[in-house]
Each structure stands twice: as structure tokens, then as C-alpha cells.
Design a protein around this motif. Structure first.
Motif, mmCIF file in Angstrom:
data_model
loop_
_atom_site.group_PDB
_atom_site.id
_atom_site.type_symbol
_atom_site.label_atom_id
_atom_site.label_comp_id
_atom_site.label_asym_id
_atom_site.label_seq_id
_atom_site.Cartn_x
_atom_site.Cartn_y
_atom_site.Cartn_z
ATOM 1 N N TYR A 1 47.065 -31.545 -26.473
ATOM 2 C CA TYR A 1 46.009 -32.230 -27.212
ATOM 3 C C TYR A 1 45.027 -31.224 -27.815
ATOM 4 C CZ TYR A 1 41.952 -35.133 -28.174
ATOM 5 O OH TYR A 1 40.889 -35.738 -28.776
ATOM 6 N N GLU A 2 44.611 -30.235 -27.033
ATOM 7 C CA GLU A 2 43.666 -29.233 -27.523
ATOM 8 C C GLU A 2 44.267 -28.411 -28.667
ATOM 9 O OE1 GLU A 2 42.532 -27.016 -24.088
ATOM 10 O OE2 GLU A 2 41.157 -28.568 -23.373
ATOM 11 N N THR B 1 46.630 -29.346 -30.713
ATOM 12 C CA THR B 1 46.767 -30.220 -31.873
ATOM 13 C C THR B 1 45.429 -30.394 -32.570
ATOM 14 O OG1 THR B 1 48.560 -31.401 -30.759
ATOM 15 C CG2 THR B 1 47.532 -32.493 -32.637
ATOM 16 N N GLN B 2 44.372 -30.628 -31.808
ATOM 17 C CA GLN B 2 43.049 -30.782 -32.396
ATOM 18 C C GLN B 2 42.606 -29.491 -33.093
ATOM 19 O OE1 GLN B 2 41.251 -33.579 -32.719
ATOM 20 N NE2 GLN B 2 43.072 -34.539 -31.868
ATOM 21 N N TYR B 3 42.877 -28.361 -32.468
ATOM 22 C CA TYR B 3 42.536 -27.061 -33.064
ATOM 23 C C TYR B 3 43.264 -26.896 -34.392
ATOM 24 C CZ TYR B 3 42.335 -22.018 -33.750
ATOM 25 O OH TYR B 3 42.152 -20.777 -34.289
ATOM 26 N N HIS B 4 44.540 -27.222 -34.405
ATOM 27 C CA HIS B 4 45.337 -27.073 -35.624
ATOM 28 C C HIS B 4 44.814 -27.992 -36.722
ATOM 29 C CE1 HIS B 4 48.826 -26.020 -37.998
ATOM 30 N NE2 HIS B 4 48.954 -27.295 -38.294
ATOM 31 N N ILE B 5 44.485 -29.219 -36.393
ATOM 32 C CA ILE B 5 43.974 -30.170 -37.384
ATOM 33 C C ILE B 5 42.646 -29.692 -37.945
ATOM 34 C CG2 ILE B 5 43.041 -32.501 -37.669
ATOM 35 C CD1 ILE B 5 45.228 -33.434 -35.717
ATOM 36 N N LEU B 6 41.771 -29.192 -37.081
ATOM 37 C CA LEU B 6 40.456 -28.752 -37.541
ATOM 38 C C LEU B 6 40.523 -27.489 -38.399
ATOM 39 C CD1 LEU B 6 38.310 -29.370 -34.343
ATOM 40 C CD2 LEU B 6 38.267 -30.674 -36.470
#
Length: 71
Positions: free
Chosen positions: A34-35, A37-42
Motif C-alpha cells: 500500500y505504501e 503504491t501510494q508513493y508511486h501514485i504521488l
């Protein structure tokens, strides 16, 4: 008969202990995914050209293939 019951009663606590050991591992893996994925999206913004937007007017004017394909 008694051996089967003994095995069953021995197996149940073993499974409980095993599940208690596995749950934190799975939870930490899910958290890491999850972390990341969120890092990649941001940090990797999508280009304007990659995102397609439709207005309500566009959707109302659209001809849907499903209607044409049905007799």
C-alpha cells in the motif's frame, strides 16, 4: 476413535498459533504494498493526455454498441 479426537484437538491449537504467526506477516506485506503504491501514485503524475474525461453531454450523445448489436 480416540486417536482421531486427540489429533483433532491437537491440530486446532496448532492452527490457531500458526494463524497468529502468519497474520502479522501478511499485514506487514499489505502495508508495504500500500505504501509503495501510494508513493508511486504521488510521485508519478499522470499526463493530461493519459486521462480521458467525458461530460454528461458526451455520454448522452454517444451511441452504444450494445443497442446496435441487439436485434
Amino acid at each position: 476413535m480416540h486417536k482421531k479426537l486427540f489429533f483433532i484437538f491437537l491440530f486446532i491449537p496448532f492452527m490457531i498459533v500458526l494463524m497468529n504467526m502468519i497474520h502479522p506477516v501478511i499485514s506487514s506485506i499489505k502495508k508495504e504494498i500500500y505504501e509503495r503504491t501510494q508513493y508511486h501514485i504521488l510521485n508519478h503524475k499522470f499526463d493530461e493526455s493519459e486521462t480521458v474525461y467525458f461530460s454528461e453531454k458526451d455520454l448522452l450523445k454517444a451511441e452504444w454498441k450494445e443497442e446496435k448489436e441487439l436485434p
